[in-house]
Design an enzyme around this catalytic site. Sequence first.
Site, mmCIF file in Angstrom:
data_model
loop_
_atom_site.group_PDB
_atom_site.id
_atom_site.type_symbol
_atom_site.label_atom_id
_atom_site.label_comp_id
_atom_site.label_asym_id
_atom_site.label_seq_id
_atom_site.Cartn_x
_atom_site.Cartn_y
_atom_site.Cartn_z
ATOM 1 N N ASP A 364 44.558 42.057 112.667
ATOM 2 C CA ASP A 364 45.832 42.234 113.344
ATOM 3 C C ASP A 364 46.962 41.967 112.351
ATOM 4 O OD1 ASP A 364 47.663 42.580 115.457
ATOM 5 O OD2 ASP A 364 47.763 40.411 115.735
ATOM 6 N N THR A 366 50.590 41.139 113.246
ATOM 7 C CA THR A 366 51.490 40.066 113.650
ATOM 8 C C THR A 366 50.737 38.755 113.836
ATOM 9 O OG1 THR A 366 52.862 41.699 114.785
ATOM 10 C CG2 THR A 366 53.256 39.391 115.310
#
Length: 533
Positions: A364, A366
Amino acid sequence: MTLEPVIPELEEEENPELKDFSLRFWWTLPLTVIVTVLAMAGHSLQLFHGTTQNWVELALATPVTLWGGWVFFTRGIDSIRHRSPNMWTLIGLGTAAAYLYSVAATLVPQWFPAAFAQDGRIGVYFEAAAVIISLTLLGQMLELKARSQTSAAIKSLLRLAPKTARRIKPDGQEEDIPLTHVHQGDHLRVRPGEKVPVDGTVLEGESAVDESMLTGEPLPVTKRVGDALIGATLNTHGSLVMEAQKVGAETMLSQIVQMVARAQRSKAPMQRMADAVAGYFVVGVILIAILTFFGWGLLGPESGWVFGLINAVAVLIIACPCALGLATPMSVMVATGKAASSGVLFRDASAIENLCKIDTLIVDKTGTLTEGRPVFHSAEGTGGYDSNEVLRLAASLDQGSEHPLAHAIVDHARGQGIALVKPDTFESGSGIGVRGQVDDHQLQLGNTALMDEAGVDITPLRNRAEQLRLEGISIIYLAVDGRLAGLLAVSDPIKPTSQQAVSKLQSEDVKVIMATGDGLTTARAVAKQLGMV
């Protein structure tokens, strides 16, 4: 081995088995070191004469073997009694054979042929028995410590759940009750700063909920009426009324805890194979030792039975510290414990074994590659508005928003000493921005979709916005009374360690793929900075 709870208790004390093994290991380790040094270098150092060294080694090795290794002997006896030969069978036989042979060589050396004597004494294996016991104790300590680390990870998950919940009675009164008293269908209030007690659905209110404990996503998720809530997640600012739908063992947190506990008890394919092979291996070693004894006794020279006994003992000693039975479970448990201490939980032990086959990693963006905490970058004005006025108006309107980007704008404005005013009206735009009235002006603050919905032309700042997006920066437009007034730029800085981590993975021929819900331009900018494109 001692029994373990299916799911560790929060108030559980130190593992008594680990405490016992540690005590035995550290108290006998000095004796093992001394007896090993004597066995390896005693002859060259000429510290003792004749059989004196054997007696000294007997005195040193006896506490190690009989007290330190007593638990292994009892396990070996149990394995024979239950007709389930395993590594404890071999460890018990090997160390007992080495020790008893050495005791006989020390007490009654006349039983052995003269050819066995060297410098007036019969060679002994006290150091072999002591070292095997100490190494096995060390292995058990490492395994138990690894288990305790995984148990600590499970306990940390258990601590995420709140202890109480605030239930709303049918007459509207509220009371705090233990979490175990919450039932399906109960209406619960979740106040700002409190954890969601159980899984359920929002009935009233609106707030941003931090679900990072489950998803790893550091940005809070906006929750409105009808949205699902997950137990143990953190309510940030707004007040919510929810209906409990899953309680007790049915909650997602409980299921995660149970999954991790099952993973702790699971066995990798290699470990299961080692367990199966170990049973045949033990039987095979014992048969070879018996054949060695009778082979020398029946076919050997004079004193062949003595030679046979000694060589049979040698077979048991050599096969005793078997890596197949000790290293495999130890390595699995150490890997599990080490990963747990770093916040990594394996779904199943087989995943550890298959980890070496991984050639692609999806991460991922963020909060994993980036800090996950939006930071104000800049503000620019147009149509007669300067950057300070754009920041003042946007921050004033955003005081009513709970979105992390809004917090970044408001915090920066207050840090600059800008006087903010309370908005007269405020309305959230369901993920595309906010609207409201500030100083008798109608404001729209949000992304391109909000501007299109409001009929605002963003052409004057389109190129500048695209330039900022190429740097991985998020853009928020501000419109005043239906006309574009400016833009605000908010960035999510890349973690200092991300570049090194990505480079290290790529050097190991692992392909790293970034997954994100951000715009394509922003995603490409971050990937380019990290060398992923």
